[in-house]
Scaffold this motif. Structure first.
Motif, PDB file in Angstrom:
ATOM      1  N   GLY A   1     -23.315 -23.271   8.373  1.00  8.99           N
ATOM      2  CA  GLY A   1     -24.402 -23.158   7.417  1.00  8.99           C
ATOM      3  C   GLY A   1     -23.966 -23.121   5.969  1.00  8.99           C
ATOM      4  O   GLY A   1     -22.795 -23.083   5.632  1.00  8.99           O
ATOM      5  N   GLN A   2     -24.964 -23.120   5.089  1.00  7.22           N
ATOM      6  CA  GLN A   2     -24.739 -23.113   3.646  1.00  7.22           C
ATOM      7  C   GLN A   2     -24.712 -21.683   3.139  1.00  7.22           C
ATOM      8  O   GLN A   2     -25.545 -20.855   3.515  1.00  7.22           O
ATOM      9  N   GLU A   3     -23.762 -21.401   2.265  1.00 11.80           N
ATOM     10  CA  GLU A   3     -23.622 -20.045   1.740  1.00 11.80           C
ATOM     11  C   GLU A   3     -24.772 -19.667   0.809  1.00 11.80           C
ATOM     12  O   GLU A   3     -25.294 -20.496   0.063  1.00 11.80           O
ATOM     13  N   HIS A   4     -25.144 -18.388   0.856  1.00  6.91           N
ATOM     14  CA  HIS A   4     -26.069 -17.746  -0.082  1.00  6.91           C
ATOM     15  C   HIS A   4     -27.478 -18.323  -0.033  1.00  6.91           C
ATOM     16  O   HIS A   4     -28.196 -18.315  -1.036  1.00  6.91           O
ATOM     17  N   VAL A   5     -27.887 -18.825   1.128  1.00  5.30           N
ATOM     18  CA  VAL A   5     -29.278 -19.237   1.323  1.00  5.30           C
ATOM     19  C   VAL A   5     -29.864 -18.412   2.466  1.00  5.30           C
ATOM     20  O   VAL A   5     -29.138 -17.846   3.285  1.00  5.30           O
TER      21      VAL A   5
END
Length: 300
Positions: A206-210
Motif C-alpha cells: 500500500g501507499q504510505e500515509h493514506v
C-alpha cells in the motif's frame, strides 16, 4: 508444498482448546525508538504499556511486524531510510509476550542479506519465531504453521513492494516477495490440502500515509480470500486504513504502526487484531491503540 513449522506454538494453547492470537503493526527499534530506549538507560521495557501487556497476557501467540533488522552487522543499503536495532532488545519483546516476528517487509534487509539472516538467527535465540525470510525465496515464502491446536493455524506473509536498490535474487537470502500469482496459488494449494485449517495472510503493501486502500489492493485481497484465506492483515502505510468483510472474511488493509516514532495524528492511531480460534469457529476483535512517545496504549 513445504511448510515451515513454528514449533513454539504447538504447546501454547490452553486446556480449553481455544487459541487467541494477536497481530500488531510495525515495530521499529531505531531512530526515535532507539532514543526512547536510551533515555531509559537501555531498558527496552519502556516500549510496553500496561494496557498492551494485558492484551498480550491474554494471548497465547503474538505476531508483530519487525520493521528493521536487529543485528550487529552494519552494511547499510543505499536508500533513504536505513534502520538497525540491537539484538539484546529482542529478549525484551519476547519477555513481554511477542512470539513471532514478521520479516516480510521493506526494511528487514536494510543491513544487507547477511544482516537479514543474522536477524533471523537472533530472533530464534531470543525465543521467538521469524516469519517471511529465508536463505532463498522458496524458504522465505513458505507458509508458517504457528499452532496445531485446536486446529492448524498458518501465517502466509508477503512483501508486495519493490525493494530499494536490492535486486530480486530468489536464490539468495531474501524476504518473501514472490509474484502475486504465486502467492495466490500458495494460498489455494494450502486450502486444498488442509480444508479445516485457519489461514492468515499478512501483506506489507500500500501507499504510505493514506487512510484507504487502493482499488488494486481491494481486488487482490478479494482474490486471496477466494483462494482460501480466512483473514488478511496488512501494514506499511503507517496509518490505520479501512476494514472490510468479504464473504465473511475480515480484511484489514493496514493496521498501522505499533512501536514507532512518527508523531502525526494519523500515524499515531492504529489497532491490534485479535483472533479467537476454536476447532470450528473464529472470532475477530479490533483493539484500537494510540501511540504516545513511541509507546502503544490501548484506548478502549
Amino acid at each position: 508444498m513445504t511448510i515451515a513449522v513454528a514449533a513454539i506454538a504447538a504447546t501454547a494453547v490452553d486446556a480449553s482448546d481455544t487459541l487467541r492470537v494477536t497481530f500488531t503493526g510495525d515495530v521499529l527499534l531505531d531512530r526515535g525508538v532507539r532514543h526512547a530506549i536510551e533515555r531509559h538507560h537501555g531498558d527496552a521495557s519502556c516500549l510496553f504499556s500496561p494496557s498492551v501487556d494485558s492484551v498480550f497476557a491474554r494471548s497465547q501467540l503474538v505476531v508483530a511486524n519487525l520493521e528493521c533488522p536487529v543485528t550487529t552487522i552494519t552494511s547499510p543499503a543505499l536508500k533513504n531510510f536505513v534502520f538497525r536495532g540491537e539484538p539484546e532488545w529482542l529478549s525484551v519483546l519476547s519477555a513481554h509476550g511477542i512470539t513471532h516476528l514478521n520479516l516480510a517487509n521493506n526494511h528487514s534487509i536494510d543491513q544487507g542479506r547477511n544482516g537479514l539472516l543474522d536477524t533471523r538467527d537472533n530472533i530464534l535465540k531470543a525465543g521467538m519465531m521469524p516469519i517471511g525470510a529465508g536463505r532463498c525465496m522458496a524458504e522465505a515464502a513458505q507458509p508458517v504453521l504457528i499452532a496445531t491446536r485446536p486446529r492448524n493455524v498458518y501465517v502466509v506473509a508477503s512483501l508486495r513492494l519493490a525493494l530499494e536498490n536490492f535486486a530480486y535474487l530468489p536464490d539468495q537470502p531474501c524476504v518473501s516477495q514472490e509474484s502475486f500469482e504465486q502467492l495466490e496459488q500458495r494460498v489455494r494449494q494450502l486450502r486444498e490440502q488442509e480444508p479445516e485449517s485457519y489461514i492468515v495472510v499478512c501483506l506489507h503493501w500500500g501507499q504510505e500515509h493514506v487512510l484507504r486502500a487502493a482499488i488494486q489492493q481491494v481486488t487482490h485481497a478479494h482474490r486471496l480470500i477466494d483462494a482460501g484465506a480466512d483473514c488478511l492483515i496488512g501494514h506499511h502505510p503507517h496509518t490505520m486504513q479501512n476494514v472490510e468483510h468479504y464473504k465473511g472474511a475480515p480484511i484489514y488493509y493496514s493496521i498501522g504502526n505499533f512501536i514507532f516514532d512518527q508523531q502525526r495524528d494519523i500515524n499515531c492511531r492504529a489497532c491490534m487484531v485479535q483472533l479467537t480460534i476454536t476447532s470450528t469457529t473464529a472470532q475477530v476483535e479490533t483493539i484500537p491503540v494510540i501511540i504516545k512517545d513511541c509507546v502503544p496504549q490501548v484506548t478502549r
